[in-house]
Write a protein that holds these residues in place. Structure first.
Motif, PDB file in Angstrom:
ATOM      1  N   GLU A 305       0.820  -1.216   0.000  1.00 53.15           N
ATOM      2  CA  GLU A 305       0.000   0.000   0.000  1.00 53.15           C
ATOM      3  C   GLU A 305       0.853   1.264   0.000  1.00 53.15           C
ATOM      4  O   GLU A 305       0.349   2.366   0.184  1.00 53.15           O
ATOM      5  N   GLY A 306       2.162   1.104  -0.196  1.00 56.66           N
ATOM      6  CA  GLY A 306       3.026   2.260  -0.390  1.00 56.66           C
ATOM      7  C   GLY A 306       3.779   2.759   0.816  1.00 56.66           C
ATOM      8  O   GLY A 306       4.462   3.791   0.745  1.00 56.66           O
ATOM      9  N   ALA A 307       3.715   2.058   1.949  1.00 54.11           N
ATOM     10  CA  ALA A 307       4.443   2.502   3.137  1.00 54.11           C
ATOM     11  C   ALA A 307       5.942   2.320   2.951  1.00 54.11           C
ATOM     12  O   ALA A 307       6.387   1.324   2.366  1.00 54.11           O
ATOM     13  N   SER A 308       6.712   3.260   3.479  1.00 56.67           N
ATOM     14  CA  SER A 308       8.173   3.158   3.411  1.00 56.67           C
ATOM     15  C   SER A 308       8.822   3.346   4.781  1.00 56.67           C
ATOM     16  O   SER A 308      10.033   3.226   4.908  1.00 56.67           O
ATOM     17  N   ALA A 309       8.024   3.652   5.792  1.00 52.07           N
ATOM     18  CA  ALA A 309       8.512   3.845   7.153  1.00 52.07           C
ATOM     19  C   ALA A 309       7.510   3.214   8.107  1.00 52.07           C
ATOM     20  O   ALA A 309       6.356   2.981   7.748  1.00 52.07           O
ATOM     21  N   ALA A 310       7.973   2.937   9.330  1.00 44.98           N
ATOM     22  CA  ALA A 310       7.096   2.252  10.288  1.00 44.98           C
ATOM     23  C   ALA A 310       7.301   2.799  11.689  1.00 44.98           C
ATOM     24  O   ALA A 310       8.382   3.314  12.021  1.00 44.98           O
ATOM     25  N   TRP A 311       6.275   2.693  12.508  1.00 47.89           N
ATOM     26  CA  TRP A 311       6.360   3.119  13.899  1.00 47.89           C
ATOM     27  C   TRP A 311       5.591   2.134  14.770  1.00 47.89           C
ATOM     28  O   TRP A 311       4.705   1.413  14.293  1.00 47.89           O
ATOM     29  N   LEU A 312       5.913   2.125  16.026  1.00 47.46           N
ATOM     30  CA  LEU A 312       5.177   1.347  17.018  1.00 47.46           C
ATOM     31  C   LEU A 312       5.457   1.952  18.384  1.00 47.46           C
ATOM     32  O   LEU A 312       6.390   2.732  18.556  1.00 47.46           O
ATOM     33  N   GLN A 313       4.632   1.615  19.351  1.00 50.89           N
ATOM     34  CA  GLN A 313       4.778   2.122  20.704  1.00 50.89           C
ATOM     35  C   GLN A 313       5.038   0.955  21.641  1.00 50.89           C
ATOM     36  O   GLN A 313       4.381  -0.080  21.541  1.00 50.89           O
ATOM     37  N   VAL A 314       6.010   1.112  22.532  1.00 53.72           N
ATOM     38  CA  VAL A 314       6.406   0.012  23.406  1.00 53.72           C
ATOM     39  C   VAL A 314       6.659   0.543  24.813  1.00 53.72           C
ATOM     40  O   VAL A 314       7.238   1.615  24.988  1.00 53.72           O
ATOM     41  N   GLU A 315       6.186  -0.198  25.795  1.00 56.10           N
ATOM     42  CA  GLU A 315       6.381   0.209  27.182  1.00 56.10           C
ATOM     43  C   GLU A 315       7.833   0.008  27.598  1.00 56.10           C
ATOM     44  O   GLU A 315       8.496  -0.940  27.175  1.00 56.10           O
ATOM     45  N   THR A 316       8.295   0.893  28.450  1.00 54.94           N
ATOM     46  CA  THR A 316       9.679   0.850  28.890  1.00 54.94           C
ATOM     47  C   THR A 316      10.009  -0.458  29.591  1.00 54.94           C
ATOM     48  O   THR A 316      11.113  -1.000  29.463  1.00 54.94           O
ATOM     49  N   GLU A 317       9.035  -1.012  30.335  1.00 56.43           N
ATOM     50  CA  GLU A 317       9.293  -2.219  31.124  1.00 56.43           C
ATOM     51  C   GLU A 317       9.157  -3.513  30.322  1.00 56.43           C
ATOM     52  O   GLU A 317       9.455  -4.590  30.832  1.00 56.43           O
ATOM     53  N   ASN A 318       8.665  -3.434  29.093  1.00 49.86           N
ATOM     54  CA  ASN A 318       8.416  -4.642  28.306  1.00 49.86           C
ATOM     55  C   ASN A 318       9.707  -5.075  27.606  1.00 49.86           C
ATOM     56  O   ASN A 318       9.932  -4.803  26.431  1.00 49.86           O
ATOM     57  N   ALA A 319      10.558  -5.782  28.355  1.00 48.48           N
ATOM     58  CA  ALA A 319      11.879  -6.154  27.838  1.00 48.48           C
ATOM     59  C   ALA A 319      11.774  -7.073  26.632  1.00 48.48           C
ATOM     60  O   ALA A 319      12.551  -6.957  25.677  1.00 48.48           O
TER      61      ALA A 319
END
Length: 342
Positions: A305-319
């Motif tokens: 669908e044309g994406a060239s970059a990605a992001w996600l959110q992660v908790e600091t404690e989730n090793a």
């Protein structure tokens, strides 16, 4: 810390540098055993009554008596990134809010007040990008009333650690008695390497979060409001197909017959960005590559669908999650926080 030509460490910052990123060295309390000096890097949020308040990248606030300063200097506001696509904080904040959109929103100057019957802080907090159009304390009074009218706690989402983030606002919220309850990080990377990690065999992609997907989703008691936030029944998917909005996809790895899925995930494609969320695996099946399989399948669809970059959110404690995403080439861009009014 830099040693100047005179052979001495020097304090080369003043109260006029409030709002800038600084690096300081201070003397530790001589009564406390350990290192003689402590270095602190962050945004100088205030310098009042002989005390410096510095907000670190993590969002932690450090109070430093000016009498303990040994050295200090202004440092670049945005150190060069070594990994991940270039992006501003504001760009990522706007993409993220479109991926986790509220059911109801209202403008307060350049701020956005968001509500979704309490389903996630992301969809039930103020996104303060810019000027609220009135003094801060008056704006926060409006925020309290707006959320109070909806039977919700008042939250403000802020960010630290990148160019254009809100260290000064964080310091003001703390001064006014707001409490930082939750902190996490926004990570960025590229979808193409993720797509190459696994063939994604057996992953079923859908436009809706069906009953099977919801059976694995960790947030229990999912309501119709929650389904709207996630994307089920939302016009977003149909808009996306005609080029009018983000494209929402849900991934499922089927489990045993009649049981919850072995793994799930969610991806929202919005222009060049693909946002990954809700990647969850049956605890009994972890460490078998299922999360990677889900991410790879979603990444391939995002590339299509044309994406060239990605992001996600992660908790600091989730090793575990941090190790997984670092191995996929993601790296932290900034930290974000939710402040609650008392």
């Amino acid at each position: 810390m830099e040693i100047y030509g005179t052979g001495r460490l020097e304090v080369r910052i003043t109260a006029a540098d409030v709002g800038k990123r600084v690096s300081v060295r201070r003397l530790n309390d001589p009564a406390v055993p350990g290192e003689k000096f402590t270095d602190t890097v962050g945004v100088l949020a205030s310098w009042d009554d002989g005390v410096l308040l510095i907000t670190r990248k993590s969002g932690e606030t450090v109070h430093i008596p000016e009498t303990s300063l040994v050295a200090g200097k202004v440092v670049p506001a945005a150190p060069a990134r070594r990994r991940g696509p270039a992006a501003t904080y504001e760009e990522l904040a706007r993409v993220a809010t479109r991926a986790w959109r509220p059911v109801e929103s209202e403008r307060l100057g350049e701020w956005e007040l968001r509500a979704a019957s309490g389903f996630t802080r992301r969809a039930n907090s103020v996104l303060p990008l810019g000027d609220p159009g009135m003094p801060l304390e008056a704006a926060l009074d409006v925020v309290r009333r707006w959320y109070g009218d909806r039977g919700l706690p008042a939250y403000v989402q802020t960010a630290t650690g990148a160019e254009g983030t809100q260290e000064l606002l964080c310091a003001e919220l703390e001064r006014l008695g707001w409490v930082r309850e939750v902190s996490a990080e926004m990570w960025v990377g590229a979808p193409a390497p993720v797509a190459d990690l696994d063939e994604g065999a057996g992953v079923v992609l859908s436009r809706e979060a069906d009953e099977a997907w919801l059976a694995r989703y960790q947030r229990k008691g999912v309501s119709e409001v929650a389904l709207k936030v996630l994307g089920r029944g939302s016009p977003r998917s149909s808009e996306a197909e005609s080029g009018g909005g983000p494209s929402v996809w849900f991934a499922t790895v089927p489990g045993a017959a009649g049981g919850a899925p072995a793994a799930i995930g969610r991806c929202v494609v919005d222009g060049r960005w693909a946002g990954f969320a809700a990647v969850e695996v049956d605890p009994a099946l972890r460490r078998q590559g299922l999360a990677t399989r889900v991410m790879a399948a979603l990444a391939r669809r995002a590339l299509d669908e044309g994406a060239s970059a990605a992001w996600l959110q992660v908790e600091t404690e989730n090793a575990g999650a941090r190790e997984l995403y670092a191995g996929m080439g993601f790296a932290a861009h900034h930290a974000y926080h939710h402040y609650r009014a008392l």
